[in-house]
Design a protein around this motif. Structure first.
Motif, short mmCIF file in Angstrom:
data_model
loop_
_atom_site.label_atom_id
_atom_site.label_comp_id
_atom_site.label_asym_id
_atom_site.label_seq_id
_atom_site.Cartn_x
_atom_site.Cartn_y
_atom_site.Cartn_z
N ARG A 111 51.82 44.25 18.21
CA ARG A 111 51.54 45.58 16.40
C ARG A 111 50.26 44.03 15.55
NH1 ARG A 111 53.37 50.35 14.02
NH2 ARG A 111 53.33 51.21 15.98
N LEU A 112 48.94 44.96 15.06
CA LEU A 112 48.50 44.04 14.67
C LEU A 112 47.98 45.32 13.66
CD1 LEU A 112 47.30 41.01 14.22
CD2 LEU A 112 45.58 41.59 15.16
N SER A 113 48.23 44.89 12.08
CA SER A 113 47.86 45.67 11.05
C SER A 113 45.80 45.07 11.16
CB SER A 113 47.80 45.52 9.52
OG SER A 113 49.68 46.01 9.82
N VAL A 114 45.23 46.43 10.65
CA VAL A 114 43.71 46.34 10.50
C VAL A 114 43.54 46.93 8.64
CG1 VAL A 114 41.45 47.52 11.25
CG2 VAL A 114 43.23 47.04 12.82
N PRO A 115 43.06 45.99 8.41
CA PRO A 115 43.34 45.95 6.75
C PRO A 115 42.11 46.91 6.48
CG PRO A 115 42.38 44.02 6.78
CD PRO A 115 43.31 44.83 8.92
N VAL A 128 40.34 41.63 11.74
CA VAL A 128 41.83 41.15 12.92
C VAL A 128 41.51 40.50 14.19
CG1 VAL A 128 43.01 42.34 11.19
CG2 VAL A 128 43.03 42.67 13.62
N VAL A 129 42.53 39.35 14.52
CA VAL A 129 41.86 39.09 16.15
C VAL A 129 43.23 39.33 16.21
CG1 VAL A 129 41.22 37.18 17.43
CG2 VAL A 129 39.76 37.69 15.28
N SER A 130 43.34 39.71 18.05
CA SER A 130 44.72 39.62 18.66
C SER A 130 44.16 38.92 20.22
CB SER A 130 44.53 41.02 19.34
OG SER A 130 45.94 41.64 20.64
N PRO A 131 44.40 38.02 20.56
CA PRO A 131 43.93 37.37 21.97
C PRO A 131 45.22 37.58 23.37
CG PRO A 131 45.92 36.21 20.62
CD PRO A 131 45.15 36.96 19.49
N VAL A 132 44.69 37.43 24.33
CA VAL A 132 45.23 37.46 25.54
C VAL A 132 44.51 35.87 26.70
CG1 VAL A 132 45.53 40.17 25.81
CG2 VAL A 132 43.55 38.64 26.53
N THR A 133 45.67 35.69 27.12
CA THR A 133 45.01 34.75 27.78
C THR A 133 45.49 34.70 29.04
OG1 THR A 133 46.34 32.77 26.42
CG2 THR A 133 45.98 32.08 29.00
N VAL A 134 44.26 34.38 30.23
CA VAL A 134 43.77 35.29 31.44
C VAL A 134 44.27 33.50 32.06
CG1 VAL A 134 42.45 35.69 32.95
CG2 VAL A 134 42.18 36.64 30.40
N ASP A 187 47.26 48.90 18.27
CA ASP A 187 48.86 49.15 18.59
C ASP A 187 48.66 48.24 19.90
OD1 ASP A 187 51.36 50.60 18.77
OD2 ASP A 187 50.66 51.32 21.05
N SER A 188 48.00 48.26 20.73
CA SER A 188 47.65 47.13 22.38
C SER A 188 46.54 47.47 23.13
CB SER A 188 49.00 47.47 22.85
OG SER A 188 48.22 49.22 23.62
N TRP A 189 46.53 46.23 23.51
CA TRP A 189 45.39 45.86 24.23
C TRP A 189 45.11 45.27 25.53
CZ3 TRP A 189 41.46 41.98 24.92
CH2 TRP A 189 41.76 40.58 24.96
N LYS A 190 44.25 45.84 26.31
CA LYS A 190 44.43 44.77 27.86
C LYS A 190 42.80 44.97 28.20
CE LYS A 190 46.14 47.83 30.82
NZ LYS A 190 46.83 48.66 31.38
N LEU A 191 43.34 43.58 29.40
CA LEU A 191 41.82 43.36 29.77
C LEU A 191 42.36 43.32 31.31
CD1 LEU A 191 40.74 39.92 28.58
CD2 LEU A 191 39.84 41.76 28.66
#
Length: 678
Positions: A573-577, A583-589, A672-676
Motif C-alpha cells: 500500500r502506497l499513500s497518494v498525497p 508516487v512510484v510503485s515498482p514491479v520487477t519482471v 492498494d495494488s497494481w499488476k502487470l
C-alpha cells in the motif's frame, strides 16, 4: 477520459383499432376516468406490454433482479418520499459533510423495489443557488447513507471562502428580448472552485424560429464568462403519423376536448391561438395536414403512448413522476421544421415542417421531446456543447427508439433510424443512424480526445452508437426489414443483450446515477453499475456494457483481448498525497523472453474519493512513459481499472513502475495494488 472495467456491483379504455393505410389519420376519442386503468396503446400486442408489479423479463426471458428495479410509486407515494427527504435534509447535510451555510433542496427521489432510495439535491449556499452543485445521496433499505455522487469538486473550505455579495460593476445588463430574465447572483460550482457569479437568461427567437432561453453565467468579480447552456431543447422527427388510433379525450356529445384524463390531464392545444382543441362528435382529423386536427391527433397519441411506455416499462408516472400530464402545442411558427421541449411551459411544441405540409408530430418525436422532460427532472444533463449535452440528446433518441419498439406498430415498424420518412435531406435518407451515426455527415461514431465543442445532436452519436451495439451487436444485421452494418472502433465484436435489457440499464443509470455535468466516461461507469445491480456483478449483461462502450472508444474491453501470460504484482500500500509529487510503485519482471506484447494488461486498484483527480502512467524499464489516465472532472469514488498498453517496443524483463499523482487539491488516497500481465 477515465476508462474502467466492469465493477463488481451486486445488490445491496378500450383497446384501440389497428393502424390502416398510410395517409389516413382519423382518431376516435375514449373517455376514461382519472382513476381508471390506463387504456392499452393502439398497436401494442399484449405480449409486449409490461404489467406493473410483475417482474419484467429481459429480451431472452432472463429475469432481472426485482429489487434493483424502480418501484411503481403513485403520485401520493412519491410526494411522501419527497417530504420525508425534505424533513431530514438538515441531518443529511451533516451526514455528508456539508459546511455551515450550505443547505439542501430536494429535486427528486427514486425508490427501488428493495427499499433503496436515490435522492437528488440542489445546494443553496448562504441563500444563493449553487449552479453545478447537484448531488445524489444513495441510502440502503435501512436508511443509512451508502454513497454520495457529486457533480461538483468544490470543497467545504471552498464554499466557506466564497464571497456572497456581488459588486455592481460587473453586473451584466438585462436582455430586452421577450422571455428574458433579470440577472441574479448565484454560486458557480462547475469549475475548479466555487465562485460568486451572475446568471442571466436571454430570451427571444433563434434564427430557425426556435424560442431562445440561453443561460449565461459570468464571474461576478471579473465579468469572465463561465458557462452557457440552452433551456429549450430541440430535436427532429418523422413525417406525419398514419393510422386510425384511439386517443384519450374529455367531454360529452357536442363538446369534446383533447384532454387525456387517464394520463395526468395531458392537453393538446393550437400554438397559433393557445386554444385547446375541441370537437363535437369525438372523431378527430381527416388524415391530411389541411385539417388542423390531424397534427393534434398525432401529437396527442404520441404523448399517450410515451406516457404508457415510461409507466408500464419503468414504473414512472409521468414526466416528473408526479402523475401530472404535460401539454402538446402544434402548428408552431410558419414552415418550422423542428420540435422542442420547454421546461418553463412544461410542454412539447411541434412545427408543421417544410411548406407546412409535414407536421413533426410522429410517435418518436413525442417520445424524444417528452424524454427531454424526464431528463430535466432526473439527471438534469446540461444541454451544452460538451459531453452532457450529447448524452442529453442521446437519451431522447434512445427512449424514442425504445417507444417505437414498445408500440409494435405493424405499419410503422420500429427501427434504429431517426427521421427516415420526413425526407428533410430531399433524397430519402434519415436524419440520424444509431448503428453508424457518421452516415449523416456530422455525427460522431466514437469518442476522441479532440472532441471539443460540438452540437449535442452530433456528439449524441457516441451514446447512440453504444446503445445500438449493446442492443443488437456489431456487424451486418437485419431488424424489422431494415439492414444495418455497425462498425466498432477496435474492429472487435460486441455481444448483444437486446433492447429490452439495454433500455432498463440506461433508465436506471439516468434516474439514479447520472449528474448534470456527466461525461461519457462517467456514463460508462454508471451504466456498468446499473447493469451490475440489475443482472449481477460480472454478468454477461454487465460485461456487454463494457464491450459496447469500448467499441465506441470509451474505456477498455472488460475481459480481453488480454494476454494470458505471467503476472507480476505489487501489493504494498502506497499513500497518494493531496496535490503532491507522483508516487512510484515498482514491479520487477523476470523470466519473460524478448519484448513485451502488443497488449500488456495493467490492472490498478486505487482508493480515492474523487478518481478524476488521479494522473496515472506506466514507466517502462528504459524510462519510456505510457500515459494510462489523465486528470478529469470525474467525481466517482475509487478506481479499479485494467488498461491495455502496446509495449511491444520494450524489453519485457526489468523494473516497471506505476506513477500515480493527485492533480487536484482537497483529497488524499492510496494505491492498494497494481499488476502487470504479459
Amino acid at each position: 477520459m477515465s476508462p474502467t472495467s466492469p465493477k463488481a456491483v451486486g445488490r445491496r379504455a378500450r383497446t384501440a383499432t389497428a393502424l390502416v393505410a398510410a395517409g389516413v389519420v382519423v382518431a376516435v376519442g375514449v373517455q376514461v376516468s382519472a382513476d381508471a386503468t390506463t387504456p392499452a396503446p393502439s398497436g401494442v400486442p399484449a405480449a409486449s406490454r409490461a404489467i406493473l408489479g410483475v417482474l419484467p423479463a429481459g429480451s431472452d426471458g432472463t429475469p432481472v433482479d426485482p429489487g434493483a428495479l424502480p418501484a411503481a410509486t403513485t403520485p401520493q407515494e412519491r410526494t411522501a418520499l419527497i417530504r420525508k427527504a425534505e424533513r431530514r435534509r438538515i441531518r443529511t447535510a451533516r451526514e455528508i459533510g456539508l459546511g455551515p451555510g450550505t443547505e439542501l433542496r430536494v429535486k427528486d427521489v427514486v425508490e427501488n423495489r428493495d427499499g433503496t432510495t436515490h435522492t437528488r439535491y440542489e445546494q443553496v449556499h448562504r441563500g444563493l443557488p449553487v449552479l453545478g452543485g447537484q448531488l445524489i445521496v444513495h441510502r440502503g433499505p435501512d436508511g443509512a447513507v451508502d454513497n454520495v455522487d457529486r457533480a461538483t469538486r468544490a470543497t467545504r473550505a471552498g464554499f466557506a471562502a466564497v464571497a456572497t455579495t456581488a459588486p455592481v460593476t460587473k453586473k451584466p445588463k438585462a436582455a430586452t428580448a421577450k422571455g428574458s430574465r433579470a440577472p441574479r447572483t448565484v454560486i458557480w460550482a462547475g469549475g475548479d472552485k466555487p465562485v460568486l457569479a451572475w446568471e442571466r437568461v436571454v430570451g427571444g427567437i433563434r434564427k430557425d424560429g426556435t424560442p431562445n432561453e440561453l443561460h449565461i453565467v459570468t464571474d461576478a468579480l471579473t465579468g469572465k464568462k463561465l458557462s452557457e447552456f440552452q433551456g429549450v431543447q430541440t430535436g427532429s422527427g418523422h413525417s406525419q403519423y398514419s393510422g386510425t388510433v384511439r386517443i384519450g379525450t374529455a367531454g360529452s356529445p357536442g363538446s369534446y376536448t383533447l384532454t387525456d384524463t387517464a394520463r395526468g390531464g395531458h392537453t393538446t392545444v393550437d400554438a397559433r391561438t393557445g386554444a385547446l382543441f375541441k370537437d363535437t362528435d369525438d372523431t378527430w382529423g381527416d388524415g391530411t395536414p389541411a385539417n388542423p386536427q390531424t397534427a393534434a391527433v398525432d401529437a396527442h397519441y404520441g404523448a399517450a403512448l410515451t406516457w404508457d411506455y415510461f409507466k408500464n416499462v419503468h414504473g414512472r408516472n409521468g414526466i416528473r413522476g408526479d402523475g401530472v400530464g404535460a401539454s402538446s402545442r402544434v402548428h408552431y411558427g410558419n414552415g418550422y421544421v423542428n420540435a422542442f421541449w420547454n421546461d418553463t411551459c412544461f410542454c412539447m411544441t411541434y412545427g408543421d415542417g417544410v411548406n407546412n405540409r409535414s407536421p413533426l408530430t410522429a410517435v418518436d418525436v413525442a417520445a424524444h421531446e417528452m424524454t427531454h422532460g424526464v431528463t430535466s427532472h432526473t439527471a438534469g444533463l446540461v444541454y451544452d456543447a460538451y459531453d452532457a449535452g450529447g448524452l442529453n440528446e442521446a437519451t431522447s433518441d434512445i427512449f424514442a427508439t425504445a417507444v417505437e419498439f414498445y408500440a409494435g406498430n405493424a405499419t410503422d415498424p420500429a427501427d434504429y433510424l431517426t427521421g427516415e420518412k420526413i425526407d428533410i435531406n430531399g433524397d430519402g435518407t434519415p436524419l440520424r443512424y444509431m448503428d453508424e451515426p457518421s452516415k449523416d455527415g456530422g455525427s460522431m461514431d466514437n469518442w476522441r480526445a479532440s472532441l471539443g465543442v460540438l452540437d449535442p445532436h452530433y456528439s449524441s452519436g457516441i451514446a447512440n452508437h453504444f446503445f445500438y451495439l449493446l442492443s443488437e451487436g456489431g456487424g451486418a444485421k437485419t431488424v424489422n426489414g431494415v439492414r444495418y452494418n455497425s462498425p466498432t472502433f477496435d474492429n472487435l465484436p460486441v455481444p448483444a443483450i437486446g433492447i429490452g435489457k439495454a433500455e432498463k440499464i440506461w433508465f436506471k443509470a439516468l434516474t439514479e446515477k447520472m449528474l448534470p455535468n456527466e461525461t461519457f466516461a462517467a456514463a460508462r461507469q454508471h451504466t456498468l453499475e446499473a447493469a451490475g445491480e440489475l443482472y449481477g456483478a460480472n454478468s454477461p449483461e454487465q460485461k456487454a456494457v463494457g464491450h459496447a462502450w469500448a467499441a465506441v472508444n470509451v474505456g477498455t474491453r472488460p475481459d480481453g483481448p488480454w494476454p494470458s501470460g505471467p503476472s507480476f504484482e505489487n501489493r504494498t500500500r502506497l499513500s497518494v498525497p493531496d496535490l503532491g509529487r507522483a508516487v512510484v510503485s515498482p514491479v520487477t519482471v523476470t523470466g519473460v523472453s524478448g519484448n513485451a506484447p502488443t497488449s500488456v494488461r495493467v490492472t490498478v486498484d486505487i482508493k480515492h474519493p474523487f478518481r478524476g483527480d488521479l494522473d496515472i502512467a506506466l514507466v517502462a524499464p528504459d524510462g519510456t512513459v505510457y500515459q494510462l489516465k489523465t486528470f478529469t472532472a470525474d467525481g466517482t469514488v475509487d478506481l479499479k481499472d485494467t488498461f491495455a498498453v502496446n509495449a511491444s517496443a520494450e524489453v519485457a524483463n526489468g523494473t516497471w513502475k506505476l506513477q500515480v499523482r493527485d492533480a487536484y487539491p482537497g483529497n488524499t488516497g492510496f494505491l492498494d495494488s497494481w499488476k502487470l500481465t504479459f
